[in-house]
Design an enzyme around this catalytic site. Structure first.
Site, short mmCIF file in Angstrom:
data_model
loop_
_atom_site.label_atom_id
_atom_site.label_comp_id
_atom_site.label_asym_id
_atom_site.label_seq_id
_atom_site.Cartn_x
_atom_site.Cartn_y
_atom_site.Cartn_z
N ALA A 50 15.53 20.62 -14.25
CA ALA A 50 15.22 21.62 -15.27
C ALA A 50 13.95 21.02 -16.23
O ALA A 50 13.68 19.74 -16.34
CB ALA A 50 16.49 21.75 -16.15
N GLU A 54 21.10 13.96 -14.71
CA GLU A 54 21.29 14.31 -16.08
C GLU A 54 21.93 13.37 -17.04
O GLU A 54 21.60 13.50 -18.28
CB GLU A 54 22.23 15.65 -15.94
CG GLU A 54 21.64 16.92 -15.36
CD GLU A 54 21.74 17.08 -13.84
OE1 GLU A 54 22.01 15.89 -13.41
OE2 GLU A 54 21.29 17.64 -13.32
N GLY A 113 18.33 20.10 -11.70
CA GLY A 113 18.22 21.46 -11.33
C GLY A 113 17.56 21.87 -9.84
O GLY A 113 17.71 22.46 -9.22
N GLU A 152 20.08 21.12 -7.39
CA GLU A 152 21.08 22.28 -7.26
C GLU A 152 20.30 23.47 -6.90
O GLU A 152 21.27 24.19 -6.36
CB GLU A 152 21.42 22.45 -9.00
CG GLU A 152 22.29 21.36 -9.61
CD GLU A 152 22.24 21.26 -11.33
OE1 GLU A 152 20.95 21.40 -11.77
OE2 GLU A 152 23.38 21.46 -11.74
#
Ligand code: DAK
Length: 260
Positions: free
Chosen positions: A66, A134, A111, A114
């Site tokens: 992200a 993260e 992300g 993911e």
């Protein structure tokens, strides 16, 4: 519809979505996740598309996570909205009636990992690196990583990766069962296209039912999962494609599936 950060290309029943922010290693900002949602919906509406490939632009990254620059100043309500959008994208990919393939050509972090895990099949180039880093930023995976990584590699390995934030290379990811195969970079997309085209030639209703039953069954007790399978198996016998597939076998000719 043209997008700013996502390229769509369709050939021979296979759509390829390329996340196209190479200067930021294809990091997912809100605009890109929203575009990906729209692009996946667009693919869902195109009945000529029988398989979807997701990849990243450039030779360095699938998606490096992200967008940290965008997330840095978020307070909790904005973080929740962002996380919901990421989950929506994962849900859209999983509920697509066609198979999805992640062609992981470089970093698939946070992300990005993911996103790959929301796809049905994951293939990696030798340059790929996977991880959920993260905790380095003092957050946790927010696009489904805690749930999907544990389901993909098991809770023990998922804990190690998420607690340490360590990156693993493609060979390590293959040992973990996270990726199906590791290919030289130039062979990654051709390989994924070959797999996608092979699937695109099968009975689309059967592939779609198989995807649905595999996904729903994974979270059910065995007997309930088997009941779902029986129901889907029987339902397919009400389709023209099942008659066509079996007639073609008996008549020793290739089947002509129409998706009905
Ligand atoms: N976001 C924004 N920009 C990024 C980025 C990212 N995730 N990753 C790389 N970039 C940018 C860099 O800032 C740099 O930009 P410039 O300085 O050139 O402007 C450019 O891409 C090239 O990166 P590097 O110069 O760093 O390239 P290196 O080869 O040296 O290193 C790297 C590559 C992938 C090891 C490094 O860039 C890196 O560590 N990137 C961050 C990886 C990461 O931590 N990813 C996980 C992000 S966190 C949630 C929702 C979602 C999430 C969590 C919570 N809620 C809202 C609850 C998910 C979080 C994540 O995904």
């Amino acid at each position: 519809m043209p997008f700013e950060n996502v390229l769509i290309e369709t050939h021979d029943g296979v759509a390829t979505l390329t996340i196209n922010r190479p200067k930021s290693l294809n990091a997912l900002n809100t605009a890109t996740v929203a575009e990906l949602c729209l692009a996946v919906e667009q693919v869902a509406d195109d009945r000529s598309v029988k398989a979807l490939i997701l990849t990243g632009a450039g030779d360095k990254a699938f998606v490096a996570g992200a967008d940290i620059a965008e997330m840095a100043h978020m307070a909790s309500p904005a973080a929740l909205t962002f996380s919901e959008l990421g989950h929506r994208l994962g849900d859209l990919l999983e509920s697509l009636p066609i198979p999805t393939i992640a062609a992981v050509n470089g970093f698939a972090l946070g992300g990005g990992c993911e996103l790959a895990m929301a796809c049905d099949l994951i293939y990696a180039s030798e340059k790929a690196r996977f991880g959920q880093p993260e905790v380095n930023l003092s957050v946790i995976p927010g696009f489904g990583g805690t749930s999907r990584l544990a389901r993909r590699v098991g809770p023990h390995r998922a804990r190690e990766l998420i607690f340490t934030g360590d990156l693993i290379d493609a060979a390590h990811a293959e040992r973990y069962g996270l990726v199906l195969a590791v290919l030289p970079p130039e062979q990654l997309l051709p390989h994924c296209r070959e797999v996608a085209k092979k699937i695109a030639g099968k009975g689309p209703l059967a592939v779609s039912q198989a995807k649905k039953v595999l996904a729903a069954g994974a979270d059910l007790p065995l007997q309930a999962a088997n009941a779902l399978e029986r129901q889907a198996f029987a339902t397919l016998f009400g389709s023209r494609d099942q008659k066509e597939g079996m007639a073609a076998f008996l008549e020793k000719r290739p089947p002509r599936f129409e998706g009905h």
